[in-house]
Design a protein around this motif. Structure first.
Motif, PDB file in Angstrom:
ATOM      1  N   ALA A 194      -5.839  -7.435  -2.355  1.00 48.97           N
ATOM      2  CA  ALA A 194      -5.091  -7.215  -3.595  1.00 48.97           C
ATOM      3  C   ALA A 194      -4.149  -6.032  -3.405  1.00 48.97           C
ATOM      4  N   VAL A 195      -2.857  -6.279  -3.563  1.00 48.16           N
ATOM      5  CA  VAL A 195      -1.825  -5.275  -3.269  1.00 48.16           C
ATOM      6  C   VAL A 195      -1.105  -4.887  -4.557  1.00 48.16           C
ATOM      7  N   HIS A 196      -1.033  -3.587  -4.795  1.00 50.96           N
ATOM      8  CA  HIS A 196      -0.344  -3.052  -5.972  1.00 50.96           C
ATOM      9  C   HIS A 196       0.550  -1.905  -5.546  1.00 50.96           C
ATOM     10  N   GLY A 197       1.855  -2.054  -5.795  1.00 51.62           N
ATOM     11  CA  GLY A 197       2.800  -0.966  -5.527  1.00 51.62           C
ATOM     12  C   GLY A 197       3.246  -0.356  -6.843  1.00 51.62           C
ATOM     13  N   TRP A 198       3.286   0.953  -6.901  1.00 50.47           N
ATOM     14  CA  TRP A 198       3.641   1.619  -8.154  1.00 50.47           C
ATOM     15  C   TRP A 198       4.635   2.749  -7.903  1.00 50.47           C
ATOM     16  N   ASN A 199       5.362   3.083  -8.953  1.00 56.87           N
ATOM     17  CA  ASN A 199       6.338   4.169  -8.876  1.00 56.87           C
ATOM     18  C   ASN A 199       5.958   5.280  -9.838  1.00 56.87           C
ATOM     19  N   TYR A 215       0.503  14.028  -7.884  1.00 57.90           N
ATOM     20  CA  TYR A 215       0.576  12.740  -7.196  1.00 57.90           C
ATOM     21  C   TYR A 215      -0.820  12.145  -7.021  1.00 57.90           C
ATOM     22  N   ASP A 216      -1.770  12.973  -6.548  1.00 59.56           N
ATOM     23  CA  ASP A 216      -3.130  12.488  -6.341  1.00 59.56           C
ATOM     24  C   ASP A 216      -3.762  11.997  -7.639  1.00 59.56           C
ATOM     25  N   GLU A 217      -3.472  12.684  -8.723  1.00 59.70           N
ATOM     26  CA  GLU A 217      -4.024  12.275 -10.018  1.00 59.70           C
ATOM     27  C   GLU A 217      -3.493  10.905 -10.434  1.00 59.70           C
ATOM     28  N   ILE A 218      -2.183  10.708 -10.269  1.00 61.37           N
ATOM     29  CA  ILE A 218      -1.584   9.422 -10.629  1.00 61.37           C
ATOM     30  C   ILE A 218      -2.112   8.318  -9.715  1.00 61.37           C
ATOM     31  N   ALA A 219      -2.252   8.615  -8.428  1.00 59.82           N
ATOM     32  CA  ALA A 219      -2.769   7.631  -7.476  1.00 59.82           C
ATOM     33  C   ALA A 219      -4.180   7.201  -7.856  1.00 59.82           C
ATOM     34  N   ARG A 220      -5.021   8.158  -8.267  1.00 58.46           N
ATOM     35  CA  ARG A 220      -6.381   7.810  -8.677  1.00 58.46           C
ATOM     36  C   ARG A 220      -6.365   6.929  -9.919  1.00 58.46           C
ATOM     37  N   GLU A 221      -5.474   7.219 -10.852  1.00 65.38           N
ATOM     38  CA  GLU A 221      -5.378   6.406 -12.070  1.00 65.38           C
ATOM     39  C   GLU A 221      -4.950   4.975 -11.745  1.00 65.38           C
ATOM     40  N   GLN A 222      -3.984   4.835 -10.851  1.00 58.49           N
ATOM     41  CA  GLN A 222      -3.508   3.505 -10.486  1.00 58.49           C
ATOM     42  C   GLN A 222      -4.587   2.716  -9.743  1.00 58.49           C
ATOM     43  N   SER A 223      -5.304   3.384  -8.852  1.00 58.77           N
ATOM     44  CA  SER A 223      -6.382   2.716  -8.117  1.00 58.77           C
ATOM     45  C   SER A 223      -7.493   2.283  -9.058  1.00 58.77           C
ATOM     46  N   ALA A 224      -7.810   3.131 -10.034  1.00 61.56           N
ATOM     47  CA  ALA A 224      -8.849   2.785 -11.009  1.00 61.56           C
ATOM     48  C   ALA A 224      -8.434   1.591 -11.849  1.00 61.56           C
ATOM     49  N   ALA A 225      -7.151   1.523 -12.217  1.00 64.76           N
ATOM     50  CA  ALA A 225      -6.653   0.393 -13.004  1.00 64.76           C
ATOM     51  C   ALA A 225      -6.740  -0.904 -12.206  1.00 64.76           C
ATOM     52  N   LEU A 226      -6.408  -0.852 -10.915  1.00 69.53           N
ATOM     53  CA  LEU A 226      -6.510  -2.035 -10.069  1.00 69.53           C
ATOM     54  C   LEU A 226      -7.960  -2.484  -9.952  1.00 69.53           C
ATOM     55  N   ALA A 227      -8.861  -1.537  -9.732  1.00 69.71           N
ATOM     56  CA  ALA A 227     -10.284  -1.872  -9.616  1.00 69.71           C
ATOM     57  C   ALA A 227     -10.803  -2.510 -10.893  1.00 69.71           C
ATOM     58  N   ALA A 228     -10.379  -2.000 -12.040  1.00 72.51           N
ATOM     59  CA  ALA A 228     -10.837  -2.538 -13.325  1.00 72.51           C
ATOM     60  C   ALA A 228     -10.348  -3.966 -13.524  1.00 72.51           C
ATOM     61  N   VAL A 242     -13.239  -8.312  -0.981  1.00 72.87           N
ATOM     62  CA  VAL A 242     -11.986  -7.873  -1.591  1.00 72.87           C
ATOM     63  C   VAL A 242     -11.567  -6.515  -1.033  1.00 72.87           C
ATOM     64  N   LEU A 243     -10.326  -6.420  -0.622  1.00 74.23           N
ATOM     65  CA  LEU A 243      -9.740  -5.147  -0.217  1.00 74.23           C
ATOM     66  C   LEU A 243      -8.695  -4.765  -1.259  1.00 74.23           C
ATOM     67  N   GLU A 244      -8.785  -3.563  -1.792  1.00 72.38           N
ATOM     68  CA  GLU A 244      -7.853  -3.106  -2.821  1.00 72.38           C
ATOM     69  C   GLU A 244      -6.875  -2.102  -2.220  1.00 72.38           C
ATOM     70  N   GLU A 245      -5.585  -2.352  -2.434  1.00 76.65           N
ATOM     71  CA  GLU A 245      -4.560  -1.466  -1.910  1.00 76.65           C
ATOM     72  C   GLU A 245      -3.604  -1.094  -3.033  1.00 76.65           C
ATOM     73  N   SER A 246      -3.699   0.124  -3.490  1.00 78.68           N
ATOM     74  CA  SER A 246      -2.805   0.633  -4.529  1.00 78.68           C
ATOM     75  C   SER A 246      -2.074   1.832  -3.947  1.00 78.68           C
ATOM     76  N   ARG A 247      -0.772   1.682  -3.735  1.00 75.72           N
ATOM     77  CA  ARG A 247       0.004   2.736  -3.091  1.00 75.72           C
ATOM     78  C   ARG A 247       1.367   2.873  -3.753  1.00 75.72           C
ATOM     79  N   ALA A 248       1.912   4.063  -3.665  1.00 78.35           N
ATOM     80  CA  ALA A 248       3.247   4.297  -4.211  1.00 78.35           C
ATOM     81  C   ALA A 248       4.280   3.548  -3.383  1.00 78.35           C
ATOM     82  N   GLY A 249       5.270   3.015  -4.075  1.00 78.41           N
ATOM     83  CA  GLY A 249       6.336   2.315  -3.378  1.00 78.41           C
ATOM     84  C   GLY A 249       6.612   0.962  -3.993  1.00 78.41           C
ATOM     85  N   SER A 250       7.556   0.277  -3.414  1.00 83.74           N
ATOM     86  CA  SER A 250       7.965  -1.033  -3.907  1.00 83.74           C
ATOM     87  C   SER A 250       6.865  -2.068  -3.716  1.00 83.74           C
ATOM     88  N   GLY A 251       6.502  -2.739  -4.802  1.00 84.80           N
ATOM     89  CA  GLY A 251       5.511  -3.798  -4.699  1.00 84.80           C
ATOM     90  C   GLY A 251       5.983  -4.929  -3.814  1.00 84.80           C
TER      91      GLY A 251
END
Length: 301
Positions: A194-199, A215-228, A242-251
């Motif tokens: 599961a791939v999620h790109g965020w800005n 940045y780390d705080e926002i990254a944790r929030e995005q990863s938690a949202a993907l996991a949920a 399942v492998l979860e990938e939530s990273r900054a950048g273009s989806g």
């Protein structure tokens, strides 16, 4: 009513690759395969031209579908394969054929490695209007391409499948898109990636240098949202890794990159009944043109 896997055939190499992919998918799903051969009538003045005479028309309207049907039945003996021939506007016929289909497979022409792939006007029109899943298969796609290499690095259809890649925005996840991806992974006994790109929100950008922890705080929030978003589906499909990938950048960029090691890429398209016509979102559009694996576009409300 039993649904079928449908593939569009126009005689091109990419449409034949799509038909082969559809036969393999039909076997995975235990469903029959229907090949829809679309013959677009040639205007009378052109039909009389030497290169478009009766012999050429017979080749495209009779020989190509007959040989394709015979080949599919020979190579996929466990799959019931039928042929339906239609004359008219290809996009309209294929959208209609998709209405009662489990999914529709179409071909996508390959370009250079840098240029990516090209989805023609018919393919884009079908993706934009069909409300059933549409899978775009690039020219030259073979069964071994969807599998991991064997221990000595040789492509093989006998090895495990490469991961199924799911493009997911946890801010607006759709059940039909997620379920399609999990089901595809389960049928292949493959990993779901599961791939999620965020800005970063614009109002955060200026504060990054002053607050490196932001940045780390926002990254944790995005990863938690993907996991949920994935949690209930992990419970429904406990055997799917399942492998979860939530990273900054273009989806889109992340999905195209992930496609190089994928057996299938799954993305969504929102159904919009607009007077301006149907549209394909920018991420899905980019993935369709540049992914190196088959791409499934799942329409949703």
């Amino acid at each position: 009513m039993v649904r079928t896997v449908v593939a569009g055939l126009d005689g091109s190499s990419e449409s034949r690759a799509a038909a082969e992919w559809a036969a393999r998918e039909a076997k995975l799903r235990g469903l029959p395969l229907k090949i829809v051969h679309v013959w677009e009538p040639v205007p009378e003045p052109m039909a009389q031209a030497p290169l478009l005479g009766a012999e050429t028309q017979q080749h495209w309207s009779e020989r190509i579908p007959r040989e394709t049907l015979e080949g599919l039945r020979l190579r996929h003996p466990g799959v019931e394969v039928t042929m339906e021939q239609s004359s008219g506007r290809p996009a309209d016929i294929l959208v209609k054929a998709a209405e009662d289909a489990e999914l529709l497979a179409l071909g996508s022409r390959g370009l250079s490695g840098i240029g990516g792939f090209m989805v023609g006007s018919v393919g884009l029109a079908v993706v934009a209007h069909a409300e059933r899943p549409v899978v775009l298969v690039r020219a030259g796609e073979q069964a071994a391409d969807e599998h991991q290499a064997d221990p000595v690095g040789i492509p093989s259809a006998a090895t495990p499948y490469r991961p199924v890649v799911l493009g997911l925005d946890p801010a607006g996840p759709d059940d039909s898109v997620i379920e399609f991806a999990f089901d595809a992974a389960a049928r292949r006994s493959a990993v779901l990636r599961a791939v999620h790109g965020w800005n970063l929100p614009p109002y955060y950008a200026y504060g990054l240098s002053a607050d490196p922890e932001l940045y780390d705080e926002i990254a944790r929030e995005q990863s938690a949202a993907l996991a949920a978003a994935l949690r209930p589906w992990r419970r429904k499909y406990p055997d799917v890794e399942v492998l979860e990938e939530s990273r900054a950048g273009s989806g889109a960029d992340r999905l195209v990159y992930a496609s190089h090691e994928a057996s299938l890429v799954v993305v969504g398209r929102r159904i919009r009944h607009s007077p301006l016509g149907a549209h394909i979102g920018p991420v899905t559009h980019a993935v369709l043109h540049h992914a190196t694996a088959p791409v499934a576009v799942v329409a949703h409300n």
